[in-house]
Design an enzyme around this catalytic site. Structure first.
Site, PDB file in Angstrom:
ATOM      1  N   HIS A  65     -45.344  -3.434  10.522  1.00  0.00           N
ATOM      2  CA  HIS A  65     -45.932  -2.096  10.510  1.00  0.00           C
ATOM      3  C   HIS A  65     -45.395  -1.299  11.688  1.00  0.00           C
ATOM      4  CE1 HIS A  65     -48.819   1.124  10.097  1.00  0.00           C
ATOM      5  NE2 HIS A  65     -49.027   1.020  11.406  1.00  0.00           N
TER       6      HIS A  65
ATOM      7  N   CYS B  41     -12.469   4.310   0.345  1.00  0.00           N
ATOM      8  CA  CYS B  41     -13.722   4.231   1.101  1.00  0.00           C
ATOM      9  C   CYS B  41     -13.517   4.708   2.537  1.00  0.00           C
ATOM     10  CB  CYS B  41     -14.239   2.794   1.078  1.00  0.00           C
ATOM     11  SG  CYS B  41     -15.684   2.545   2.103  1.00  0.00           S
TER      12      CYS B  41
ATOM     13  N   GLU C 120       0.864  -1.197   0.000  1.00  0.00           N
ATOM     14  CA  GLU C 120       0.000   0.000   0.000  1.00  0.00           C
ATOM     15  C   GLU C 120       0.893   1.237   0.000  1.00  0.00           C
ATOM     16  OE1 GLU C 120      -3.420   0.894  -0.222  1.00  0.00           O
ATOM     17  OE2 GLU C 120      -2.347   2.791  -0.271  1.00  0.00           O
TER      18      GLU C 120
ATOM     19  N   GLY D   7      -7.766   2.434   1.999  1.00  0.00           N
ATOM     20  CA  GLY D   7      -8.054   2.993   0.668  1.00  0.00           C
ATOM     21  C   GLY D   7      -9.038   4.140   0.683  1.00  0.00           C
TER      22      GLY D   7
HETATM   23  C1  LIG Z   1     -16.241  10.990  -2.021  1.00  0.00           C
HETATM   24  C2  LIG Z   1     -16.553   9.554  -2.285  1.00  0.00           C
HETATM   25  C3  LIG Z   1     -17.655   8.962  -1.697  1.00  0.00           C
HETATM   26  C4  LIG Z   1     -17.940   7.620  -1.950  1.00  0.00           C
HETATM   27  N1  LIG Z   1     -19.043   7.076  -1.357  1.00  0.00           N
HETATM   28  C5  LIG Z   1     -19.347   5.782  -1.591  1.00  0.00           C
HETATM   29  C6  LIG Z   1     -20.461   5.170  -0.975  1.00  0.00           C
HETATM   30  O1  LIG Z   1     -21.215   5.795  -0.216  1.00  0.00           O
HETATM   31  N2  LIG Z   1     -20.713   3.866  -1.224  1.00  0.00           N
HETATM   32  C7  LIG Z   1     -19.917   3.134  -2.060  1.00  0.00           C
HETATM   33  O2  LIG Z   1     -20.178   1.939  -2.247  1.00  0.00           O
HETATM   34  N3  LIG Z   1     -18.839   3.683  -2.659  1.00  0.00           N
HETATM   35  C8  LIG Z   1     -18.546   4.987  -2.439  1.00  0.00           C
HETATM   36  N4  LIG Z   1     -17.441   5.539  -3.024  1.00  0.00           N
HETATM   37  C9  LIG Z   1     -16.616   4.692  -3.914  1.00  0.00           C
HETATM   38  C10 LIG Z   1     -15.698   3.781  -3.082  1.00  0.00           C
HETATM   39  O3  LIG Z   1     -14.926   4.551  -2.191  1.00  0.00           O
HETATM   40  C11 LIG Z   1     -14.798   2.984  -4.019  1.00  0.00           C
HETATM   41  O4  LIG Z   1     -15.586   2.354  -4.991  1.00  0.00           O
HETATM   42  C12 LIG Z   1     -14.006   1.920  -3.245  1.00  0.00           C
HETATM   43  O5  LIG Z   1     -13.187   2.514  -2.274  1.00  0.00           O
HETATM   44  C13 LIG Z   1     -13.171   1.106  -4.223  1.00  0.00           C
HETATM   45  O6  LIG Z   1     -12.373   0.220  -3.524  1.00  0.00           O
HETATM   46  P1  LIG Z   1     -11.035  -0.386  -4.146  1.00  0.00           P
HETATM   47  O7  LIG Z   1     -10.565  -1.384  -3.191  1.00  0.00           O
HETATM   48  O8  LIG Z   1     -11.293  -0.789  -5.548  1.00  0.00           O
HETATM   49  O9  LIG Z   1     -10.033   0.851  -4.249  1.00  0.00           O
HETATM   50  P2  LIG Z   1      -9.478   1.865  -3.150  1.00  0.00           P
HETATM   51  O10 LIG Z   1     -10.310   1.880  -1.937  1.00  0.00           O
HETATM   52  O11 LIG Z   1      -9.282   3.153  -3.868  1.00  0.00           O
HETATM   53  O12 LIG Z   1      -8.063   1.241  -2.741  1.00  0.00           O
HETATM   54  C14 LIG Z   1      -6.998   1.185  -3.619  1.00  0.00           C
HETATM   55  C15 LIG Z   1      -5.698   1.335  -2.851  1.00  0.00           C
HETATM   56  O13 LIG Z   1      -4.602   1.015  -3.698  1.00  0.00           O
HETATM   57  C16 LIG Z   1      -3.522   1.860  -3.403  1.00  0.00           C
HETATM   58  N5  LIG Z   1      -2.630   1.886  -4.571  1.00  0.00           N
HETATM   59  C17 LIG Z   1      -2.925   2.333  -5.826  1.00  0.00           C
HETATM   60  N6  LIG Z   1      -1.896   2.122  -6.653  1.00  0.00           N
HETATM   61  C18 LIG Z   1      -0.916   1.536  -5.918  1.00  0.00           C
HETATM   62  C19 LIG Z   1       0.398   1.078  -6.209  1.00  0.00           C
HETATM   63  N7  LIG Z   1       0.887   1.145  -7.445  1.00  0.00           N
HETATM   64  N8  LIG Z   1       1.140   0.558  -5.219  1.00  0.00           N
HETATM   65  C20 LIG Z   1       0.637   0.460  -3.963  1.00  0.00           C
HETATM   66  N9  LIG Z   1      -0.599   0.859  -3.631  1.00  0.00           N
HETATM   67  C21 LIG Z   1      -1.374   1.390  -4.591  1.00  0.00           C
HETATM   68  C22 LIG Z   1      -4.187   3.188  -3.105  1.00  0.00           C
HETATM   69  O14 LIG Z   1      -3.346   4.025  -2.333  1.00  0.00           O
HETATM   70  C23 LIG Z   1      -5.441   2.748  -2.358  1.00  0.00           C
HETATM   71  O15 LIG Z   1      -5.252   2.745  -0.966  1.00  0.00           O
HETATM   72  C24 LIG Z   1     -17.107   6.869  -2.795  1.00  0.00           C
HETATM   73  C25 LIG Z   1     -15.970   7.449  -3.373  1.00  0.00           C
HETATM   74  C26 LIG Z   1     -15.699   8.770  -3.115  1.00  0.00           C
HETATM   75  C27 LIG Z   1     -14.466   9.391  -3.730  1.00  0.00           C
END
Ligand SMILES: Cc1cc2nc3c(=O)[nH]c(=O)nc-3n(C[C@H](O)[C@H](O)[C@H](O)COP(=O)(O)OP(=O)(O)OC[C@H]3O[C@@H](n4cnc5c(N)ncnc54)[C@H](O)[C@@H]3O)c2cc1C
Ligand SMILES: NC(=O)c1ccc[n+]([C@@H]2O[C@H](COP(=O)([O-])OP(=O)(O)OC[C@H]3O[C@@H](n4cnc5c(N)ncnc54)[C@H](O)[C@@H]3O)[C@@H](O)[C@H]2O)c1
Length: 456
Positions: A438, A43, A35, A41
């Site tokens: 209800h 979320c 990471e 991440g």
């Molecule tokens: C403001 C906002 C509100 C949201 N609200 C909701 C909601 O209410 N409900 C919902 O379902 N979704 C919501 N989402 C979307 C949700 O946050 C994402 O869909 C979810 O976090 C995706 O998870 P993931 O594991 O795919 O990626 P992420 O949670 O983005 O995790 C990816 C991780 O990989 C790491 N990374 C990337 N590249 C590298 C690399 N080369 N080397 C090492 N580490 C790396 C990053 O630093 C990150 O920590 C929201 C998003 C935002 C921006």
């Protein structure tokens, strides 16, 4: 340099990486999890958790201001203490991040590496000075905000969803570029915190994925709170002003104290060295995967936002469940088996499951549709929150429920009974015969289904 050998390397500790590392290590594998930023991440740190905490504060301010609607006589006004609101959201996010850290610390067989990971060979990863090798590589790298190519943007202090979480004062006038999830959730919360808010959406309407009347109902809910919504407007350029920014559009100039850019997200795949692994992203940067999440490169899978097959926390987590079941439990689970679902966390929320009415009709099926205003839901009337509507769409021939939308108080929760029915293949006639509790919003679902009629 000699590479360190692992059974699996997971890149990204977002929503899929940590639970997958948990399953793989429990199965006796030696796993590296990499990471480069914060554990948990998007979320946990910049997405769902802090924004939904802010939505709760904004709702509390709204309810306090409108106490008279519930028979209260407010004795003093409401002041929003933005640093405390911000800190409350940050503390909830911090707690979640710390619990991910604790969980990973106790994971036997896990090596947690902090740094940027990229391919150095088909199954070889570099993290700083370290070289790792494994027969299985899982990408869970997430996404980041799209920064549009808008002339002058680089000269103004614009905000993204991440910057919004750091605001210690309520903007006087927040301009928001975009009219979808991120834009609308922030629009309503900051309006409720006391800002003037203008939403500028390029498309003809808000939330183009939704049925037209639902997107119109959402617009009316937001406008009733004083949010200005401009749709079908193209932003042409932006420039700094002494007291903020001026946005030139094809519909005239708009000025505000702050500008939030919320026009979509793009996957974090451009700095992974994908080509070294024999992988080519699609034109949006997503890593193509098959129905079992395998990429074109043998032994490499992509989960979560980076694969373009979902953009939510629950889709990322479900990707993990599918891959873990297939790798470790001898199952054959596939992406195509899941029912699309999500919620938009304005107040009242929109809960969605399966197809919209428009999508159902486009399949060429004979479609039945039922719609009921929330004003005819007893629980909503008792709560004094009658905005919105509920809708269900079903297949006239098979009786299968195809989709549902509940825009209304508790809509994000109540929609689950229809989501579960779609997932389980329960025909609507069966749901009509259930006895609900209800008074709930859900109790009207059998009644709603009784009114299913051919789509006009
Ligand atoms: C403001 C906002 C509100 C949201 N609200 C909701 C909601 O209410 N409900 C919902 O379902 N979704 C919501 N989402 C979307 C949700 O946050 C994402 O869909 C979810 O976090 C995706 O998870 P993931 O594991 O795919 O990626 P992420 O949670 O983005 O995790 C990816 C991780 O990989 C790491 N990374 C990337 N590249 C590298 C690399 N080369 N080397 C090492 N580490 C790396 C990053 O630093 C990150 O920590 C929201 C998003 C935002 C921006
Ligand atoms: N409640 C939730 O589950 C939730 C909340 C927030 C974010 N998210 C996730 O984050 C992702 C990104 O959300 P988002 O709202 O940023 O993007 P989005 O992709 O959903 O929508 C982007 C919007 O911006 C508009 N747009 C694009 N370029 C524009 C421009 N130059 N000027 C004006 N408007 C423009 C588009 O027409 C569209 O309506 C979503 O896909 C969603 O999965 C989910």
């Amino acid at each position: 340099m000699q590479a360190e050998r692992f059974d699996a390397i997971v890149i990204g500790a977002g929503q899929a990486g940590p639970p997958l590392a948990g399953r793989l290590t429990s199965a006796g594998m030696k796993v590296a999890l990499v990471e480069r930023s914060l554990l948990g991440g998007t979320c946990v740190n910049r997405g769902c958790t802090p924004t939904k905490a802010l939505v709760a504060s904004a709702r509390a301010a709204h309810v306090a201001r409108h106490g008279a609607d519930w028979g209260l006589r407010p004795v003093a006004g409401v002041a929003v203490d933005m640093p405390r609101v911000r800190e409350r959201a940050a503390a909830i996010a911090r707690q979640s991040r710390e619990s991910v850290a604790e969980w990973l610390k106790g994971m036997k067989g896990l090596t947690l590496l902090h740094g940027h990971a990229q391919f150095e060979g088909p199954r070889r990863i570099r993290v700083g000075e370290r070289l790792l090798e494994a027969p299985r590589i899982i990408l869970n790298t997430g996404a980041r905000p799209v920064i549009p190519d808008l002339p002058g943007l680089e000269n103004v202090p614009y905000l993204t969803s991440t910057g919004m979480l750091a605001l210690n004062a309520v903007p006087e006038h927040l301009l928001i570029l975009g009219g979808s999830y991120i834009a609308l959730e922030f629009a309503q919360m900051f309006r409720r915190f006391g800002a003037e808010v203008t939403v500028i959406e390029r498309g003809a309407r808000l939330l183009a994925r939704e049925d037209e009347d639902i997107s119109q109902a959402i617009r009316e809910i937001l406008e009733a709170e004083g949010i200005v919504i401009r749709t079908g407007v193209a932003a042409l350029s932006v420039e700094p002003r002494e007291d903020g920014v001026a946005l030139r559009t094809d519909g005239g100039e708009l000025s505000g104290s702050h500008l939030l850019v919320a026009v979509g997200r793009r996957p974090n795949t451009d700095d992974l060295g994908l080509e070294v692994a024999g992988l080519a992203p699609d034109k949006h940067g997503y890593i193509p995967v098959d129905d079992r999440l395998a990429t074109q490169a043998e032994g490499v899978w992509a989960l979560g936002d980076c694969n373009g097959r979902g953009a939510f926390t629950h889709t990322a987590y479900n990707d993990f469940e599918i891959l873990a079941a297939n790798l470790l439990d001898g199952e054959d689970r596939r992406l195509g088996q899941r029912v699309p679902c999500y919620a938009l966390y304005i107040d009242p929320p929109l809960g969605r499951a399966g197809m919209t009415e428009t999508e159902a009709r486009a399949t060429g099926r004979k479609v039945l549709v039922a719609t009921r205003p929330m004003a005819r839901v007893a629980r909503a009337r008792e709560k004094g929150e009658t905005r919105g509507l509920m809708r269900c769409v079903a297949d006239a021939e098979s009786g299968q429920i195809l989709g549902a939308a509940i825009l209304g108080v508790e809509g994000d929760e109540a929609v689950h009974s229809l989501l579960n029915a779609i997932g389980a293949g329960t025909p609507f006639e069966t749901l009509i015969r259930t006895m609900p509790i209800h008074p709930t919003v859900s109790e009207l679902i059998p009644t709603l289904l009784q009114s299913l009629a051919p789509a006009q």
